[in-house]
Design an enzyme around this catalytic site. Structure first.
Site, PDB file in Angstrom:
ATOM      1  N   VAL A 160       0.842  -1.211   0.000  1.00  0.00           N
ATOM      2  CA  VAL A 160       0.000   0.000   0.000  1.00  0.00           C
ATOM      3  C   VAL A 160       0.867   1.247   0.000  1.00  0.00           C
ATOM      4  O   VAL A 160       0.581   2.233  -0.693  1.00  0.00           O
ATOM      5  CB  VAL A 160      -0.936  -0.010   1.231  1.00  0.00           C
ATOM      6  CG1 VAL A 160      -1.647   1.329   1.371  1.00  0.00           C
ATOM      7  CG2 VAL A 160      -1.958  -1.136   1.114  1.00  0.00           C
TER       8      VAL A 160
ATOM      9  N   ILE B  15       3.067   1.524  -3.714  1.00  0.00           N
ATOM     10  CA  ILE B  15       2.415   1.718  -5.015  1.00  0.00           C
ATOM     11  C   ILE B  15       1.897   3.152  -5.120  1.00  0.00           C
ATOM     12  O   ILE B  15       1.046   3.579  -4.343  1.00  0.00           O
ATOM     13  CB  ILE B  15       1.261   0.716  -5.209  1.00  0.00           C
ATOM     14  CG1 ILE B  15       1.818  -0.719  -5.249  1.00  0.00           C
ATOM     15  CG2 ILE B  15       0.492   1.008  -6.487  1.00  0.00           C
ATOM     16  CD1 ILE B  15       0.767  -1.804  -5.285  1.00  0.00           C
TER      17      ILE B  15
ATOM     18  N   GLU C 189      -0.362   4.995  -6.449  1.00  0.00           N
ATOM     19  CA  GLU C 189      -1.612   5.064  -7.197  1.00  0.00           C
ATOM     20  C   GLU C 189      -2.242   6.465  -7.170  1.00  0.00           C
ATOM     21  O   GLU C 189      -3.127   6.765  -7.956  1.00  0.00           O
ATOM     22  CB  GLU C 189      -2.611   4.036  -6.661  1.00  0.00           C
ATOM     23  CG  GLU C 189      -2.977   4.241  -5.201  1.00  0.00           C
ATOM     24  CD  GLU C 189      -4.112   3.321  -4.767  1.00  0.00           C
ATOM     25  OE1 GLU C 189      -4.576   3.478  -3.655  1.00  0.00           O
ATOM     26  OE2 GLU C 189      -4.538   2.466  -5.572  1.00  0.00           O
TER      27      GLU C 189
ATOM     28  N   ASP D  99       0.598  37.395 -34.437  1.00  0.00           N
ATOM     29  CA  ASP D  99       0.050  38.461 -35.263  1.00  0.00           C
ATOM     30  C   ASP D  99       0.665  39.778 -34.796  1.00  0.00           C
ATOM     31  O   ASP D  99       1.300  39.835 -33.734  1.00  0.00           O
ATOM     32  CB  ASP D  99      -1.475  38.483 -35.108  1.00  0.00           C
ATOM     33  CG  ASP D  99      -2.161  39.254 -36.216  1.00  0.00           C
ATOM     34  OD1 ASP D  99      -1.446  39.799 -37.080  1.00  0.00           O
ATOM     35  OD2 ASP D  99      -3.394  39.314 -36.219  1.00  0.00           O
TER      36      ASP D  99
ATOM     37  N   ASP E  52      -7.342  35.290 -34.735  1.00  0.00           N
ATOM     38  CA  ASP E  52      -8.594  35.841 -34.204  1.00  0.00           C
ATOM     39  C   ASP E  52      -9.785  35.662 -35.138  1.00  0.00           C
ATOM     40  O   ASP E  52     -10.927  35.798 -34.731  1.00  0.00           O
ATOM     41  CB  ASP E  52      -8.438  37.331 -33.859  1.00  0.00           C
ATOM     42  CG  ASP E  52      -7.953  38.160 -35.052  1.00  0.00           C
ATOM     43  OD1 ASP E  52      -7.993  37.645 -36.195  1.00  0.00           O
ATOM     44  OD2 ASP E  52      -7.534  39.307 -34.842  1.00  0.00           O
TER      45      ASP E  52
ATOM     46  N   ASP F 227      -8.595  31.771 -39.471  1.00  0.00           N
ATOM     47  CA  ASP F 227      -7.401  31.387 -38.722  1.00  0.00           C
ATOM     48  C   ASP F 227      -7.556  30.012 -38.073  1.00  0.00           C
ATOM     49  O   ASP F 227      -6.579  29.449 -37.570  1.00  0.00           O
ATOM     50  CB  ASP F 227      -7.097  32.414 -37.614  1.00  0.00           C
ATOM     51  CG  ASP F 227      -6.528  33.703 -38.181  1.00  0.00           C
ATOM     52  OD1 ASP F 227      -5.762  33.620 -39.156  1.00  0.00           O
ATOM     53  OD2 ASP F 227      -6.850  34.777 -37.653  1.00  0.00           O
TER      54      ASP F 227
ATOM     55  N   ASN G  44       3.239   6.387   5.089  1.00  0.00           N
ATOM     56  CA  ASN G  44       2.602   6.673   3.794  1.00  0.00           C
ATOM     57  C   ASN G  44       1.625   7.833   3.903  1.00  0.00           C
ATOM     58  O   ASN G  44       1.576   8.720   3.052  1.00  0.00           O
ATOM     59  CB  ASN G  44       1.873   5.419   3.310  1.00  0.00           C
ATOM     60  CG  ASN G  44       1.239   5.604   1.953  1.00  0.00           C
ATOM     61  OD1 ASN G  44       1.912   5.954   0.988  1.00  0.00           O
ATOM     62  ND2 ASN G  44      -0.057   5.383   1.867  1.00  0.00           N
TER      63      ASN G  44
END
Length: 869
Positions: free
Chosen positions: A290, A293, A295, A337, A607, A611, A701
Site C-alpha cells: 500500500v 504503489i 496510485e 500576429d 482571431d 485562422d 505513507n
C-alpha cells in the site's frame, strides 16, 4: 407564447414585452430570477458523496480491508481499528483531492465561457452569454456562436451553420419573414438556434428561449455525456503506476517469502497462518504494498495542473485544455500576429491623403467620413469601442469631425482576410451608394476613377503608382493604411468594380511597452519569435524594429514569396526569417506546418474564422479574447483575455513552472515509496527484527505522501525557468526523476537502518533483544523515515527556490505541511494512547539529536536543488 417562428416581428416583440431598443436593466434582473442562467445543465457529474464512496473502489483499499478483517479475526482488534481509521482518512483525503480538482476544472470552464453582444437600455454592450434572458435583443456577427434561441428582427445576408443541431451540411439562409406554423427546425428560417454558427452576414434578433428550454437544451439530456479528458502525462503516470504496482507486488511477495524462510519457527507452528507472527509478517507485506504503489499520482497531477491553470487565468491566459499546459512549457517558436498582440490595439487616425495632399485626421471630406461610418461594423458606446479597433478609430475620427450619418444598410460583403476589403450598399439622400474600404493595393485594383477637389477624374497608372508610393511612405512610418472608395449604385446590386477612390487613411497602433522585454525573455528561454501578419510589409517591419525583432539587413517575406517557395525552400527560409507580411490564413497554416515539420513545438495566434486551420494545426493555438471570433476561440487551446503578446510569454513561463512542480512532487513521491521495502528486505537478509510494524508503515505513507506532496504541487517554482532551453516533448517523466530516485531511496534506507541499528545498541548479535529495545529501535527507524522525507521535500523544490535563495518560508504551504506532519509524528511518539496503538516509545533528547543528524542527509546536494545558488 405562441411559436415565434410563425409570428411576424411585431407580434413576437409584443409577446415578449420587448422592443428593438432591448430590455431595461431592471427588467433583465427580474427575468433572470424567473428563467435562470442561459446555460446547459451538465449531467453525470458526481456528487460529493459519490466521490467519497468512489475512493473505496481501489485494489489497495480492498487489501487493507482484508488485512483489517484478518487482524480482527486473530484478536488484534486495535490494529484492525487503526487500519480502518487510516482507510477512512485516506478516503476523505482522496475525496477532498478529487473534489478540489473537479471544482478547479469547472472554474476553468467558466473562464472560457462565451459572450454575447446585447442591446439593453438602448445601448450595445458585451456580456457573458449565461446572462441572456428571453426578450433580450442581440447582435449576430460572422464567426460567432448564436448564444440562445432567437427570432431574427433584421438581417443582411445572414447565414448560419446548423449542422450541430439538424445535421444539414450546408449553411441556412436566414430571413425576417415568418415560417409556416408547425414548420420543422430546419424550415424555421426566421429562427437562429443556440450553439449554431453565423458563417456570413450580420443580423439582429430577439431571444425567445434560453438554457435547457432551447432546441439544443431539449436534446441535451439525451445526448450529453460528460467526459474528462486526461492529459498525456496523466495517462503515462497511470500506466507507470500500474507497472510499478505489478513490480512492487512481485518484490513484496518475494520479500514475504524471504521473511517466512528466515523465521522457521513460524512455519513450524501448527496452523501457522493463524499465529500472531505470521499475521504480523503478512500485515507488513500488505502495508509495504500500500505504501509503495504510487496510485495517487494522477490525482495529484490533476490538481496541480488545474490550480496552475487558474493562476495562468489571473495573468489573462485562459487555457481551455489541461493537456495544453504540458505543451506550453516545450514551446520553441511563437508565431504572433501584429495588430493588438504586439501593438496596443488602440488605433487612432493620424493623417489622411486626399486631393493629392496629406491632411490631418480632421481635414477629410464629408464623403470620406460618410464612408468611415457606413462601411463599419463597430459601435461607439459609453464604455468605449465595441468591435474592431481599426473600425473604432474610423468612427472616432468621424465623430470628431461632426459627420456621423446613419444610413440604412441594404447589402454588404463583409471583410475577409483573403479579400482584405469590405463593401456595403447603403441608402443615402442621393440614392443607393457603395462604400468600400480595405488594403490600398487591393482597393486600387477595383478603382478606375479618383475624387480630386470634388471632381471625379480617371485614375491613370501613374496616379495609382503615386498612391501606392504614398501608401509605402505611410507604412514606413508604422502607420496602418486603408484605402476608401465609393460609387453611386445604378441598381440594387452591390458590385465592387469601377470604384471612385476617395483617399488613404493612415492610423497608428503603438507597440506595447512590455513586448520588447517579453521578446527578450523568449530569446533567453530558447524560444524563437516570428511575426505573421496580413498587414503591409513596411508597417510590419517598422513595428518589428520597435520591439526588437528586426534589424538592418534582416530578411522579410510577403505572401507571394511564400507562394513561390516549395516546402523545402520554406523550411530553409524559416531558419532565419522572422517577419512575414501580407500573408493569408492559408500562408499562416503552411508556415505552421513547415515549422512543425522542422521539429518545433509551435504556438500561433489568430482571431478570425479563417485562422481556425492554423490554430488547430499548431501545437498551441492562441486566440484573442477581445477581438477574436468564437470559431477562433473554439479552435484554440488558449485564449488571451487582453490580446497581449507578453501574456503568451507569461503563459509559457507558467507552463514551465507547472511542469517543474509536477516533476518535483513525482520525484518526491516515487523516492519516498521504496525505502521501506529496501529496509525490510535488508533486515530479513541480515536476520534483524522487523524494523517497522504494519501501522507504522501505513502512517509513514499517510504523513509523507499527503500534504507535503500537494504543497510541492503549488510551489511558486524558480525564476530560472525562462533561462533554459525548452524541454523536449519526447522526454519521459521517469527519465527526469530517475537520477534522483535511486540515490534518494538508498540514502533514505541507509538513514533508517542506521537509526534502527543505533536503537539496537549497534549490536552485532541479532539473536535476541528485549521487547523494549526493539520498540525503541522501531520508533527510531519509524521516525527517521519520516524526518528524512521532511528534509528531502525541500530538496525536491526547483533550484530557484533553494534554501539559500528562498529559505524555509517561500512556500508557506510546504512549511505548514511539514510542521503538521512533525506534530502528528510527535503525538504518535509521546501520547500514551497512540504509543500503545503504534508500538512506539518516547525518545530522549540525545535520540532526537541523532535522528536530526542522520535525517538531514535528505538535504545532500546531489539529491536535488537545496543548496544551489
Amino acid at each position: 407564447m405562441m411559436n415565434p417562428h410563425s409570428q411576424d416581428v411585431r407580434t413576437v416583440l409584443k409577446a415578449l414585452k420587448s422592443s428593438k431598443r432591448g430590455l431595461s436593466s431592471v427588467e433583465v434582473e427580474k427575468r433572470f430570477g424567473e428563467y435562470g442562467p442561459n446555460e446547459l445543465e451538465e449531467f453525470g457529474r458526481p456528487t460529493v458523496l459519490a466521490i467519497f464512496f468512489r475512493q473505496f473502489k481501489s485494489l489497495m483499499v480492498y487489501i487493507l480491508l482484508m488485512a483489517a478483517l484478518i487482524s480482527a479475526s486473530v484478536g488484534e482488534v486495535a490494529d484492525a481499528v487503526m487500519i480502518l481509521v487510516i482507510v477512512l482518512f485516506n478516503a476523505f483525503f482522496g475525496a477532498w483531492q478529487e473534489y478540489r480538482a473537479e471544482k478547479a476544472i469547472e472554474a476553468l470552464k467558466g473562464m472560457a465561457a462565451p459572450h454575447a453582444t446585447v442591446i439593453r437600455d438602448g445601448k450595445e454592450q458585451v456580456i457573458p452569454a449565461r446572462g441572456l434572458v428571453p426578450g433580450d435583443v442581440i447582435i449576430l456577427s460572422v464567426g460567432e456562436r448564436v448564444p440562445a434561441d432567437c427570432r431574427t428582427l433584421e438581417e443582411i445576408n445572414l447565414y448560419a451553420d446548423e449542422s450541430a443541431l439538424t445535421g444539414e451540411s450546408l449553411p441556412k439562409s436566414k430571413s425576417v419573414e415568418p415560417s409556416a406554423e408547425g414548420a420543422a427546425i430546419h424550415e424555421q428560417l426566421c429562427m437562429a438556434f443556440m450553439n449554431t454558427l453565423v458563417v456570413r452576414g450580420r443580423g439582429k434578433a430577439i431571444v425567445t428561449s434560453t438554457g435547457m428550454s432551447t432546441e439544443i437544451g431539449k436534446v441535451a439530456r439525451l445526448v450529453q455525456a460528460v467526459e474528462d479528458e486526461e492529459t498525456p502525462m496523466q495517462i503515462r503516470l497511470r500506466e507507470i503506476s500500474k507497472k510499478l504496482g505489478f513490480i512492487i507486488v512481485v518484490i513484496i511477495a518475494a520479500l514475504f517469502a524471504l521473511e517466512l524462510v528466515s523465521s522457521p519457527s513460524v512455519l513450524a507452528a501448527p496452523d501457522f497462518w493463524q499465529t500472531p507472527e505470521f499475521i504480523s509478517l503478512f500485515l507488513v507485506a500488505v502495508s509495504l504494498a500500500v505504501s509503495a504503489i504510487p496510485e495517487g499520482l494522477p490525482a495529484v497531477v490533476t490538481i496541480t495542473l488545474a490550480l496552475g491553470v487558474q493562476r495562468m487565468a489571473k495573468r489573462n491566459a485562459v487555457v481551455r485544455k489541461l493537456s495544453s499546459v504540458e505543451t506550453l512549457g516545450s514551446t520553441t517558436v511563437i508565431c504572433s500576429d501584429k495588430t493588438g498582440t504586439l501593438t496596443e490595439n488602440r488605433m487612432t487616425v493620424i493623417k489622411l491623403f486626399l486631393d493629392g495632399r496629406e491632411l490631418p485626421s480632421s481635414g477629410g471630406t464629408s464623403l470620406m467620413y460618410e464612408a468611415f461610418v457606413s462601411c463599419n461594423d463597430a459601435v461607439l458606446s459609453e464604455a468605449g469601442v465595441i468591435g474592431d479597433p481599426t473600425e473604432g478609430a474610423l468612427l472616432m475620427a468621424a465623430k470628431k469631425a461632426g459627420i456621423f450619418p446613419h444610413y440604412e444598410r441594404v447589402d454588404e460583403v463583409p471583410f475577409d482576410s483573403k479579400r482584405k476589403m469590405m463593401s456595403v450598399l447603403v441608402r443615402t439622400p442621393e440614392g443607393l451608394r457603395v462604400f468600400t474600404k480595405g488594403a490600398p493595393e487591393v482597393v486600387l485594383e477595383r478603382c478606375s476613377r479618383v475624387l480630386e477637389d470634388g471632381v471625379v477624374k480617371r485614375l491613370t497608372k501613374a496616379g495609382k503608382d503615386a498612391l501606392l508610393e504614398k501608401n509605402s511612405g505611410f507604412a514606413s512610418q508604422a502607420l496602418r493604411v486603408l484605402a476608401v472608395a465609393y460609387k453611386d449604385a445604378g441598381g440594387h446590386a452591390l458590385k465592387e468594380d469601377d470604384l471612385v477612390l476617395v483617399g488613404l487613411v493612415g492610423m497608428r497602433d503603438p507597440a506595447r511597452l512590455e513586448v520588447r522585454e517579453a521578446i527578450q525573455k523568449c530569446f533567453e528561454a530558447g524560444i524563437d519569435v516570428k511575426v505573421v501578419t496580413g498587414d503591409n510589409p513596411l508597417t510590419a517591419r517598422a513595428v518589428a524594429e520597435e520591439v526588437g525583432l528586426f534589424s538592418e539587413g534582416d530578411e522579410l517575406l510577403v505572401g507571394s514569396d511564400v507562394d513561390a517557395m516549395n516546402d523545402q525552400q520554406l523550411r530553409h527560409a524559416l531558419r532565419s526569417v522572422r517577419i512575414f507580411a501580407r500573408v493569408s490564413p492559408e500562408h499562416k497554416h503552411r508556415i505552421v506546418n513547415a515549422l512543425k515539420a522542422m521539429g518545433n513545438v509551435v504556438a500561433v495566434t489568430g482571431d478570425g474564422v479563417n485562422d481556425a486551420p492554423a490554430l488547430r494545426a499548431a501545437d498551441i493555438g492562441v486566440s484573442m479574447g477581445v477581438v477574436g471570433t468564437d470559431v477562433a476561440r473554439e479552435a484554440s487551446d488558449m485564449v488571451l483575455r487582453d490580446d497581449n503578446f507578453a501574456t503568451i510569454v507569461s503563459a509559457v513561463e507558467e507552463g514551465r513552472k507547472i511542469f517543474d512542480n509536477v516533476l518535483n512532487f513525482i520525484k518526491y513521491l516515487l523516492s519516498s515509496n521504496f525505502d521501506e521495502i529496501i529496509v525490510v528486505g535488508f533486515a530479513a537478509i541480515a536476520g534483524l527484527p522487523l524494523p517497522f510494524l504494519p501501522l507504522q508503515i501505513l502512517w509513514v505513507n499517510l504523513v509523507t505522501d499527503g500534504f507535503p506532496a500537494l504543497a510541492l504541487g503549488v510551489d511558486s517554482a524558480g525564476s530560472e525557468v525562462m533561462k533554459r532551453k525548452p524541454r523536449p516533448v519526447s522526454k519521459g517523466v521517469l527519465s527526469e526523476v530517475m537520477p534522483t530516485l535511486l540515490p534518494a531511496s538508498l540514502i533514505a534506507s541507509a538513514v533508517t537502518l542506521l537509526a534502527f541499528w543505533y536503537g539496537l545498541g549497534f549490536a552485532v548479535d541479532f539473536s535476541s533483544f528485549s521487547p523494549d529495545v526493539v520498540t525503541r529501535a522501531r520508533t527510531l527507524a519509524f521516525s527517521a523515515t519520516i524526518l528524512f522525507e521532511m528534509f528531502f521535500v525541500f530538496n525536491c523544490r526547483s533550484a530557484g527556490n533553494s534554501l539559500l535563495r528562498g529559505g524555509l518560508t517561500s512556500n508557506k504551504y510546504l512549511l505548514g505541511a511539514v510542521v503538521l506532519s512533525l506534530v502528528l509524528q510527535a503525538a504518535v511518539i509521546y501520547v500514551p494512547v497512540l504509543q500503545s496503538l503504534f508500538g512506539t516509545s518516547a525518545l530522549g533528547l540525545v535520540d532526537l539529536a541523532v535522528l536530526f543528524a542522520l535525517s538531514s542527509a535528505g538535504l545532500l546536494p546531489f539529491l536535488g536543488h537545496a543548496w544551489r545558488k
